[in-house]
Design an enzyme around this catalytic site. Structure first.
Site, short mmCIF file in Angstrom:
data_model
loop_
_atom_site.label_atom_id
_atom_site.label_comp_id
_atom_site.label_asym_id
_atom_site.label_seq_id
_atom_site.Cartn_x
_atom_site.Cartn_y
_atom_site.Cartn_z
N HIS A 125 0.99 -0.91 -0.17
CA HIS A 125 -0.24 0.31 0.27
C HIS A 125 0.84 1.53 0.19
CE1 HIS A 125 -2.58 -2.82 1.80
NE2 HIS A 125 -3.49 -2.46 1.55
N ASP A 179 1.99 2.48 3.54
CA ASP A 179 3.04 1.44 4.03
C ASP A 179 4.62 1.56 3.76
OD1 ASP A 179 0.78 -0.19 4.79
OD2 ASP A 179 1.05 -1.38 2.61
#
Length: 437
Positions: free
Chosen positions: A103, A106
């Site tokens: 993501h 992340d």
């Protein structure tokens, strides 16, 4: 902090065979072994999930961080992200995996503005690009986190505020740009907040139309930039919302039909999400192939005694064997892979626990793959199924489905029929499966 200071080992995990007792050795995953005409590595296409492996701190609703990762504490978020990338690519090397997935938030810290977030993502994408020049690992897929920030508490694409919708568009554009730049094979959309908590404040038709338009714009942009991989929707019935619009494979198939997205959008199916929807993993994979929307898999498992998304590592050889049986029967992955959307337990605090969990699950998947290959070669399941439906191979049976007979003609023929039930042989088939696993 150097990457070498986090993991104890420096040499990649190797295949040692079934007799090995080393938890950091492969017993069944032999990447170069041929399985149904392809290398095992190419059949399984393992991917490490950036979020659970490097971003989750080990907390739960009743307690906080347990892992104390060195890249999670410091004054400069971007520098911490760089340190995290060092450890991530070292783990990719040690596991010798072909793929990873992420993501946006992340890998890069979220800024105070959308532009700051985009700039941070570009900075980390620069690092990934340089590392991938000399590394084996490639990007299976990227995605945007449209569910953690409080701005998305009422959804992203389905939000009642058009400004939130627009902000989400900007975030997704940056995420697919980064995915495309890194050579990603797919782009994933998971609508964790695309649903409702109560129908009392929800205009469902409006929200579905918004989601359909959002996905259509993403498909248009994918073509505009030359991104060749599919867009993947990841079904989940609930959690964090009470009800998600991408409930399961069947629901998403209807959505894709309604908004004319079938040509460009496929599915990323997760085991734990299938269970939460009241299905088996095998069911969802079979249905995705049956409807032509299979794309990729998030491989993990839930706890049978708990009613939420526990994201444990896949260890059930029988379950994986049945899933791989369906996949091999249909030609396996094209752009997709097996992404470990799984996290170690919060008591597994040693750095090597990250490696051990992946190794054990990779071995479980490899055992399942080999069992599936053997079942297919022996026609252990396909043979009985072919025999069960053999009546449909007759010319008169085919004529009924081909539109060559009217309802009246079929009804007239039925007057001379006296069909008798036949055994489904369920217990026999269950016993057959147990011979292979």
């Amino acid at each position: 902090m150097s990457s070498s200071s986090f993991f104890d080992r420096t040499t990649p995990v190797a295949f040692e065979g079934p007799d090995s007792r080393d938890p950091l050795a492969f017993r069944f995953y032999d990447k170069d072994r041929a399985v149904m005409g392809r290398r095992m590595e190419d059949q399984l296409r393992f991917s490490v999930a950036y979020w659970h492996s490097f971003t989750w701190p080990g907390g739960d609703p009743f307690g906080g961080e347990t892992f104390n990762r060195p890249w999670m504490h410091g004054a400069d978020p971007l520098e911490l992200a760089r340190r995290k990338a060092e450890v991530a690519f070292e783990m990719f090397r040690l596991l010798d995996v072909p793929f990873f997935a992420f993501h946006d938030v992340d890998v890069a810290p979220e800024g105070e503005t959308l532009q700051q977030s985009i700039d941070n993502l570009k900075a980390i994408t620069d690092i990934f690009e340089r590392k991938m020049e000399s590394a084996k690992v490639r990007l299976l897929w990227g995605t945007a986190n449209l569910f953690s920030n409080r701005r998305y508490m009422a959804g992203a694409a389905t939000n009642p505020d058009p400004d939130v919708f627009a902000y989400a568009v900007g975030q997704v554009k940056a995420a697919i740009d980064a995915t495309h730049r890194l050579g990603g094979a797919n782009y994933v959309c998971w609508g964790g907040r695309e649903g409702y908590e109560t129908l009392l404040n929800t205009d469902m038709k409006r929200e579905l139309d918004q989601l359909g338009r959002f996905m259509a714009m993403l498909v248009d942009y994918k073509h505009k930039i030359g991104f060749s991989g599919p867009i993947l929707i990841e079904p989940k019935p609930k959690e964090p919302t009470k009800h998600q619009y991408d409930f399961d494979v069947a629901t998403v198939y209807a959505f894709l039909q309604r908004y004319d997205l079938l040509a460009d959008v496929k599915l990323n199916i997760e085991q734990n999400h299938a269970i939460l929807a009241g299905h088996s993993f095998e069911h969802e994979v079979k249905l995705a192939f049956a409807t032509g929307i299979f794309g990729s898999l998030d491989v993990n498992r839930g706890d049978d005694l708990l009613g939420w998304d526990t994201d444990q590592f896949a260890m059930d050889v029988k379950e994986m064997a049945l899933v791989f049986h369906e996949m091999l029967k249909n030609g396996g992955f094209s752009t997709g892979g097996l992404n470990f959307d799984a996290k170690i337990r919060r008591q597994s605090i040693d750095p090597d626990d990250l490696l051990i969990a992946h190794v054990a699950s990779m071995d479980a998947c490899a055992r399942g793959l080999l069992a599936a290959e053997a079942m297919l070669e022996d026609k252990a399941l396909t043979g009985p199924i072919e025999a069960r439906y053999a009546g449909w191979d007759k010319a008169e049976s085919k004529a009924m489905l081909a539109g060559e007979m009217t309802l009246e003609q079929i009804a007239e023929n039925a007057l001379s029929l006296n069909p008798q039930p036949k055994s489904g042989k369920q217990e026999m088939l269950e016993g057959i499966v147990n011979r292979y696993v």
